[in-house]
Design a protein around this motif. Structure first.
Motif, short mmCIF file in Angstrom:
data_model
loop_
_atom_site.label_atom_id
_atom_site.label_comp_id
_atom_site.label_asym_id
_atom_site.label_seq_id
_atom_site.Cartn_x
_atom_site.Cartn_y
_atom_site.Cartn_z
N THR A 560 0.85 -1.19 -0.02
CA THR A 560 0.07 0.06 0.00
C THR A 560 0.76 1.35 0.03
OG1 THR A 560 -1.84 -1.33 1.25
CG2 THR A 560 -1.77 1.29 1.29
N LYS A 564 1.32 4.29 -3.02
CA LYS A 564 1.18 5.54 -2.53
C LYS A 564 2.13 6.40 -3.20
CE LYS A 564 -0.04 8.74 1.16
NZ LYS A 564 -0.20 8.78 2.48
N PRO A 567 2.31 5.42 -7.72
CA PRO A 567 1.05 5.28 -8.37
C PRO A 567 1.05 4.86 -9.76
CG PRO A 567 1.27 7.58 -8.13
CD PRO A 567 2.63 6.93 -7.38
N VAL A 573 0.99 -2.07 -7.91
CA VAL A 573 -0.25 -1.81 -8.25
C VAL A 573 -0.93 -3.34 -8.37
CG1 VAL A 573 -2.39 -0.96 -9.43
CG2 VAL A 573 -0.31 0.61 -8.97
N ALA A 591 -10.95 -1.42 -6.55
CA ALA A 591 -10.76 -0.03 -6.17
C ALA A 591 -9.26 0.38 -6.42
CB ALA A 591 -11.05 0.36 -4.76
N THR A 592 -8.38 -0.39 -5.90
CA THR A 592 -6.93 0.01 -6.36
C THR A 592 -6.67 -0.24 -7.83
OG1 THR A 592 -6.07 -1.24 -4.40
CG2 THR A 592 -4.54 -1.22 -6.00
N ASP A 594 -8.91 0.54 -10.13
CA ASP A 594 -9.69 1.62 -10.76
C ASP A 594 -8.95 2.87 -10.27
OD1 ASP A 594 -11.78 0.38 -11.89
OD2 ASP A 594 -12.99 0.48 -9.87
N ARG A 595 -8.43 3.09 -9.43
CA ARG A 595 -7.67 4.41 -9.13
C ARG A 595 -6.22 4.46 -9.87
NH1 ARG A 595 -8.93 3.14 -3.67
NH2 ARG A 595 -6.95 2.16 -3.26
N ALA A 596 -5.50 3.39 -10.24
CA ALA A 596 -4.60 3.15 -11.06
C ALA A 596 -4.83 3.59 -12.71
CB ALA A 596 -3.71 2.03 -10.87
N HIS A 597 -6.07 3.05 -12.88
CA HIS A 597 -6.50 3.44 -14.33
C HIS A 597 -6.87 4.79 -14.38
CE1 HIS A 597 -8.44 3.07 -18.09
NE2 HIS A 597 -9.71 3.28 -17.60
N ASP A 598 -7.59 5.33 -13.41
CA ASP A 598 -7.81 6.78 -13.49
C ASP A 598 -6.68 7.89 -13.49
OD1 ASP A 598 -10.67 6.39 -13.38
OD2 ASP A 598 -10.80 6.59 -11.03
N ARG A 599 -5.59 7.36 -12.92
CA ARG A 599 -4.10 8.01 -12.80
C ARG A 599 -3.50 7.87 -14.40
NH1 ARG A 599 -3.98 6.49 -7.31
NH2 ARG A 599 -2.83 4.89 -8.08
#
Length: 961
Positions: A560, A564, A567, A573, A591-592, A594-599
Motif C-alpha cells: 500500500t 502511494k 502510483p 499496483v 478500487a486499487t 480503478d484508481r491506477a486506471h484513473d491516474r
C-alpha cells in the motif's frame, strides 16, 4: 563522428538560422552523435567593405579596420555612430547592412539596405543585400511579390532574378528557381551570385555530381573563391570526407576571414571528423565574433551531448528552444538529452517532431523507433521501422529493434530470422546476440539462453562498463532460470566487483528465493534498498518475504505504501490488487486498480487487470462498459483483444469472439494461447475445419509446439473418435519436424482415455526411441494406474539411475511413496527435489500437504512458497486448506476462503478442490452455497480421496436446514 547523410545549399545568415537543418545518425541505441549537417548559411561577402574615400567619418574608417580584424560587433558600433552623424552616407549604410546580416539581424540589414538604395549607393549591390535580407527573415513569398522583374534589364534585372531564384529555392520550388536562373543568365551571364545559386539548386535537388562539376569548372576560373570553396567543403562533409573539408575551409576562411558561414562549417567538419578539441577551439574563436550566435550555441550543445554533459546541453537547448522548428537538429539533441535525463516521454515527443520535419530521413525514423522501444511504445516503433523497410534502409540496428518488438509480440520465428540477419550484417552486433538469448529464454530454453549470453559477454569491451553490467545481469538471470547456481554466484561477484551493488544485491536475492533462504533474501533486499532508497523492486521483494513468512498484513501495508509512492508503476499496483484478492478483499482490489486506471488511463496493464477481475467475478456488464470506453487503439492491444474475446464468448457472442481472436493472431501469430482459444471457439461455433486450420497454421510456424500438437489430436478425437486421434498422434510422431515433443502424444491420449496398458506401451516405445524423464514418468503413471506396480517401480528405478538429477522423477518417487501411504519416504523424495530445484512447485505443494497431515509448523510456509512461485488451482487449494485448519483468525479465514474459491473457479472439475471450497463456505456460514457445490460431487458413482468427508459434510449441512 562520421559524415552527415545529406548536404544543403549555402544560404543567407538569419534565414539559415531559421531554416537550417541538423541531422544526426545514432549508430546504436543512444550512441554518441555520428554526424551533423547544419545549414546556418551566410551568403558570401565578396567585396564586403566598400572602399573608403576622402571625407568619410573616422568612425567609418574604424569600422573598416574592425571588419578587417574580424571584430563585427566593434564594426557595427562604429557604423551606427557613422550613420547617426551622416545619415545619407550610402556606403556606411551598406556596410552596416552587411555586418548586421552576418550577425543574424536581418531586420536591421533590410533597413540599412533600403537606406543605401535611397542614398544611391551601388544600386545593384544594395539591391542584392536587400533581397538577401528578405530571404534571411523567411519572407521569400513577400520577396516574390515585392520584386517582380517587370521592365528591368541588364544586371539590375539579373540581380532580381537571382534573388527570386533563392526565394523559390527556399520554398522548394526548384523548377521555378531554375527558370529564374535562366532569365538571370539571359540578362547578365556573370550576375553576382548566379553561379553559386546554380550550385545550391543542384545540391537541393540532390544532384551532387552536377554540383561538384560546376564547382570544379568555376574554380578553374577563380581558384580561391571562398564561396566556391565553402560549397566544396559542404559536399565533402556530406560525403564522408570531413578532414578534407576542414583543409578547404581553412583556405576559404583565410581568404574571407569574416564569413560566418565558413566558421560554422569548419566547426561542423571538425565534429564530423570526431576532432572535438579542434571543434572546441574553433568554437571559442568564432564566439568572439558571434557571441550570441544560435549556430554556435547549437554546436556547443552538440559537443555537450557527444561528451554526455547532459545538464549543460539541456540548458543550451532550452535557450535555443524558440527556434527548434527552424533547426530540426535541436529536436534531435533534445530527444537524446531528455532520454539521458530520464524523461522518456519528452524524448519520444522531440524525436517524433524531428522525424516529422525530416520525413525522408532514415536517422530520424531510427531515433523514433529506438526511443519508442525503450519506452514500450511498440506500435510507434513498428511504424517507424516499416518506413525504413519501405525505403530499403533496415540496417543491423533497425533489425535489432524490430527483433525486440517481435519478441515482445511473441513473433518468435520472425524474431529469430531478423536477429540472424542482423548478425550476418554485423557479426559483432551485441544487440543481436542479446536478442537471440532473450528469444531462447522466452521459449524456455534457459541453457541455450545462458550460452548466448556468454557469447555476448565475451564480445563486450572491458571499457563498456554499462553494457558489461547489463549482460552480466542478463546472464545471471538466465542462469537462475536454468538452476545454475554457480553461474549466478559468479555474476553476483562480477557485479559487486564493478561497483554495481544494487544489481548484485537484486540477483543474489533472487538466488536466495530459489534456495528458500528467506533470511538471506531479506538481507540482500535491505542492502538493495540502502543502495537505492525507494526501490520498487526491493520493496516488492520484501513484500514477498513477508508473504512467505506468513505475514500477509505486513505485505499489505508495505505494498500500500509503495503504491502511494509510485502510483503509475504497474508492478506494485498489480501486486497489491492480487494480494487483496487472496485476502478476500475483491472490492478493495478493484478500487486499487480503478484508481491506477484513473491516474494512467493509457496503461494497458491496469485495464487488463480490471477486465480479468470483472470476468472472474462474472461481472460481464461492467466489463463490457469498460471496454466500450477504451480508445480504439487500446481495444486493439493484444491483451485487451484476448479479454474481449473471453467476454464475448462468456456472453454467447461466439462470432465476435472469433473475430477478436483472429485480429489478435494477425498481430501476434506465435501466441499459442490465443490460437488455442480461437480453435476452441471455432469448435463451439461448430466449425471444426476452421479449428483444424488454425492449429495447422500454428504448427507450420512452430512444428515442435506440444500444446498445438495436443490440440490437433484432441480435434481428431472430438470429430472422429479414439481411433482417428490415435492415428493422428502416430502421424505427428512420425514427422521429424515434430520430434521429440510429439513422442508423448500417443501415450497422453491413451492416459486421457484410461487405456492404461496402451498408454504404458506407447510411453515405453517412445522412451526407448528417445529416453527422457518425462516419457519415463508417463509410462510409470500408466503402469501404476493399470495395476502393474512392479513394472512401474522397475522402470522408475532404472530411469532414476539414468537421470539422477531429474526433478520430475524425484517428484514421481514422492508420488509413489504417497500412493502407498509412506509419508516419511515421500517427504524425503520431495526434499530431494527441492535440493535440485528449490522452487519446484510440485514438491513444495505436496511436501506442505504432508507436513500439514503430520501437524508440522512449516506446512504453511511451504504452501505459501508453492503458491507465490506458481499460483495454480492446486497450490491455492493446498494453501487455502492449511490456512482454514491452522491458527484461528478472521483474516486468515477470509484469505483461506478467497484462495479456495479461486481454486474452485479455475478448476471446477476437481472434486477434492470443490469439497474444500464447500468446507470454507460452511465455516463462513454460507450453507446454501456449500450444499450447491457438494451435491454434484457426492454421488454413489463418485470416487475421490475426500468423498467420505464430502458426504459427511453434506449430510451435516442438510440436517442443519
Amino acid at each position: 563522428m562520421t559524415a552527415p547523410s545529406t548536404v544543403r545549399p549555402e544560404r543567407n545568415a538569419a534565414h539559415e538560422r531559421e531554416k537550417g537543418r541538423a541531422m544526426m545518425k545514432p549508430a546504436s541505441i543512444m550512441r554518441s552523435v555520428r554526424s551533423v549537417t547544419l545549414s546556418l548559411a551566410v551568403a558570401g561577402m565578396a567585396g564586403f567593405a566598400p572602399a573608403a574615400h576622402a571625407g568619410q567619418p573616422r568612425s567609418y574608417q574604424r569600422a573598416q579596420a574592425a571588419v578587417a580584424h574580424g571584430k563585427l560587433l566593434d564594426a557595427r558600433l562604429d557604423l551606427l555612430n557613422a550613420v547617426r552623424r551622416h545619415p545619407h552616407d550610402g556606403a556606411a549604410h551598406a556596410l552596416l547592412g552587411e555586418v548586421s546580416l552576418q550577425l543574424g539581424d536581418a531586420v536591421s540589414a533590410e533597413r540599412e539596405a533600403r537606406k543605401a538604395i535611397a542614398a544611391g549607393y551601388q544600386p545593384n549591390r544594395s539591391l542584392a543585400l536587400l533581397l538577401r535580407s528578405y530571404v534571411a527573415q523567411g519572407r521569400s513569398i513577400a520577396l516574390l511579390h515585392d520584386f517582380p522583374i517587370g521592365s528591368a534589364t541588364g544586371v539590375h534585372a539579373a540581380v532580381i532574378a537571382v534573388g527570386r531564384a533563392r526565394a523559390n529555392l527556399v520554398l522548394a520550388r526548384f523548377d521555378r528557381a531554375e527558370a529564374d536562373l535562366a532569365r538571370a543568365a539571359g540578362f547578365a551571364p556573370d550576375a553576382p551570385g548566379l553561379y553559386e545559386t546554380r550550385i545550391d539548386l543542384a545540391i537541393a535537388r540532390h544532384d551532387l555530381a552536377a554540383a561538384r562539376r560546376m564547382i570544379a569548372a568555376r574554380l578553374k576560373v577563380t581558384p580561391a573563391a571562398p564561396a566556391l570553396l565553402r560549397r566544396e567543403a559542404q559536399l565533402d562533409i556530406g560525403e564522408g570526407q570531413p578532414a578534407r573539408a576542414a583543409t578547404i575551409l581553412q583556405r576559404a576562411n583565410a581568404a574571407d576571414p569574416l564569413n560566418t558561414r565558413g566558421k560554422l562549417l569548419l566547426i561542423q567538419a571538425h565534429l564530423a571528423a570526431g576532432a572535438l578539441p579542434a571543434a572546441q577551439a574553433e568554437l571559442k574563436r568564432a564566439a568572439s565574433l558571434l557571441p550570441h550566435s544560435a549556430g554556435l550555441a547549437y554546436f556547443q550543445a552538440t559537443i555537450d551531448v557527444d561528451e554526455h554533459h547532459w545538464h549543460r546541453a539541456s540548458a543550451l537547448l532550452d535557450h535555443l528552444g524558440g527556434i527548434a522548428t527552424q533547426l530540426p537538429g535541436i529536436l534531435y539533441l533534445r530527444a537524446r538529452t531528455d532520454a539521458a535525463l530520464g524523461q522518456p516521454a519528452a524524448a519520444l515527443t522531440a524525436a517524433q517532431k524531428f522525424a516529422a520535419q525530416q520525413p525522408g530521413d532514415s536517422a530520424a525514423q531510427l531515433l523514433v523507433a529506438t526511443l519508442a522501444v525503450r519506452s514500450g511504445h511498440y506500435g510507434v516503433a513498428s511504424r517507424s521501422l516499416d518506413k525504413l523497410a519501405a525505403a530499403g534502409k533496415l540496417d543491423a540496428q533497425a533489425l535489432d529493434l524490430r527483433t525486440a518488438i517481435e519478441i515482445h509480440d511473441h513473433k518468435w520465428n520472425q524474431a529469430e530470422q531478423d536477429a540472424l540477419q542482423a548478425l550476418k550484417a554485423d557479426p559483432k552486433d551485441l544487440a543481436a546476440g542479446i536478442n537471440l538469448a532473450e528469444l531462447a529464454q522466452q521459449r524456455g530454453d534457459f541453457k541455450a539462453a545462458e550460452q548466448r549470453y556468454r557469447a555476448v559477454l565475451a564480445g563486450v569491451p572491458a571499457s563498456a562498463s554499462a553494457v558489461l553490467t547489463s549482460v552480466e545481469i542478463r546472464l545471471g538471470s538466465a542462469a537462475l532460470l536454468a538452476n545454475d547456481a554457480p553461474t549466478v554466484t559468479q555474476m553476483v561477484a562480477a557485479l559487486d566487483k564493478q561497483g554495481a551493488t544494487p544489481a548484485a544485491a537484486q540477483l543474489q536475492a533472487k538466488l536466495d528465493f530459489r534456495r528458500g533462504d528467506l533470511d538471506a533474501a531479506r538481507a540482500d533486499l535491505t542492502r538493495l534498498l540502502a543502495a537505492r532508497p525507494g526501490s520498487v523492486t526491493a520493496q516488492l521483494g520484501l513484500a514477498r518475504v513477508d508473504l512467505l513468512t506468513q505475514r500477509p498484513d505486513a505485505a499489505l501495508k508495505r505494498l500500500t505504501a509503495v503504491v502511494k509512492a509510485h502510483p503509475a508503476d504497474p508492478r506494485p499496483v498489480l501486486a497489491l490488487a492480487a494480494l487483496q484478492r487472496t485476502m478476500n478483499q475483491p472490492d478493495a482490489a478493484l478500487a486499487t486498480l480503478d484508481r491506477a486506471h484513473d491516474r494512467a488511463p493509457d496503461n494497458v496493464a491496469f485495464v487488463a487487470a480490471i477486465l480479468q477481475q470483472r470476468l472472474a467475478a462474472k461481472q460481464f456488464t461492467e466489463a463490457g462498459n469498460l471496454v466500450s470506453t477504451l480508445p480504439a487503439a487500446m481495444q486493439r492491444q493484444p491483451q485487451i483483444l484476448l479479454l474481449r474475446a473471453k467476454l464475448d464468448a462468456a456472453q454467447g457472442r461466439l462470432d465476435q469472439a472469433a473475430l477478436n481472436l483472429q485480429s489478435l493472431l494477425a498481430a501476434t501469430p506465435d501466441d499459442v494461447t490465443s490460437r488455442l482459444a480461437l480453435a476452441h471457439i471455432d469448435m463451439a461455433r461448430k466449425q471444426p475445419q476452421a479449428a483444424e486450420a488454425v492449429i495447422e497454421a500454428g504448427l507450420a510456424r512452430d512444428p515442435r509446439q506440444l500444446a498445438l500438437m495436443q490440440a490437433r489430436v484432441g480435434l481428431a478425437l472430438a470429430r472422429h473418435g479414439a481411433g482417428a486421434a490415435e492415428q493422428e498422434a502416430k502421424r505427428l510422431a512420425a514427422a521429424p519436424d515434430h520430434m521429440p515433443e510429439a513422442g508423448a502424444l500417443e501415450g497422453d491420449l491413451a492416459l486421457s482415455l484410461h487405456h492404461w496398458a496402451k498408454a504404458a506401451a506407447a510411453f515405453k516405445a517412445a522412451y526407448d526411441a528417445n529416453p527422457s524423464p518425462a516419457l519415463a514418468a508417463g509410462a510409470i503413471r500408466a503402469d501404476i494406474q493399470g495395476g502393474h506396480r512392479d513394472a512401474a517401480l522397475a522402470l522408475l528405478k532404472a530411469a532414476s539411475a539414468r537421470f539422477p538429477d531429474s526433478v520430475a522423477l524425484s517428484d514421481m518417487r514422492g508420488s509413489v511413496a504417497l500412493s502407498r501411504g509412506d509419508l516419511k519416504a515421500a517427504a524425503a523424495e520431495y526434499a530431494h527435489s527441492l535440493r535440485l530445484a528449490p522452487q519446484d512447485a510440485v514438491a513444495l505443494n505436496n511436501l506442505a500437504w504432508i507436513e500439514a497431515k503430520s501437524g508440522k509448523p512449516d506446512a504453511e510456509a511451504l504452501a505459501e512458497r508453492a503458491y507465490v512461485g506458481a499460483p495454480t488451482p492446486q497450490t491455492a487449494d493446498t494453501l487455502g486448506w492449511i490456512l482454514l485448519h491452522g491458527t484461528p483468525g478472521k483474516a486468515r479465514r477470509a484469505r483461506a476462503a478467497a484462495l479456495l474459491d479461486a481454486a474452485h473457479r479455475e478448476d471446477p472439475a476437481d472434486p477434492s478442490i470443490a469439497y474444500h471450497d464447500a468446507a470454507a463456505l460452511a465455516r463462513t456460514g454460507e450453507r446454501g452455497k456449500a450444499i450447491a457445490i457438494l451435491k454434484p460431487i457426492v454421488t454413489p458413482k463418485a470416487s475421490f480421496a475426500d468423498h467420505a468427508a464430502a458426504a459427511a459434510l453434506l449430510a451435516k449441512l442438510e440436517r442443519q436446514g
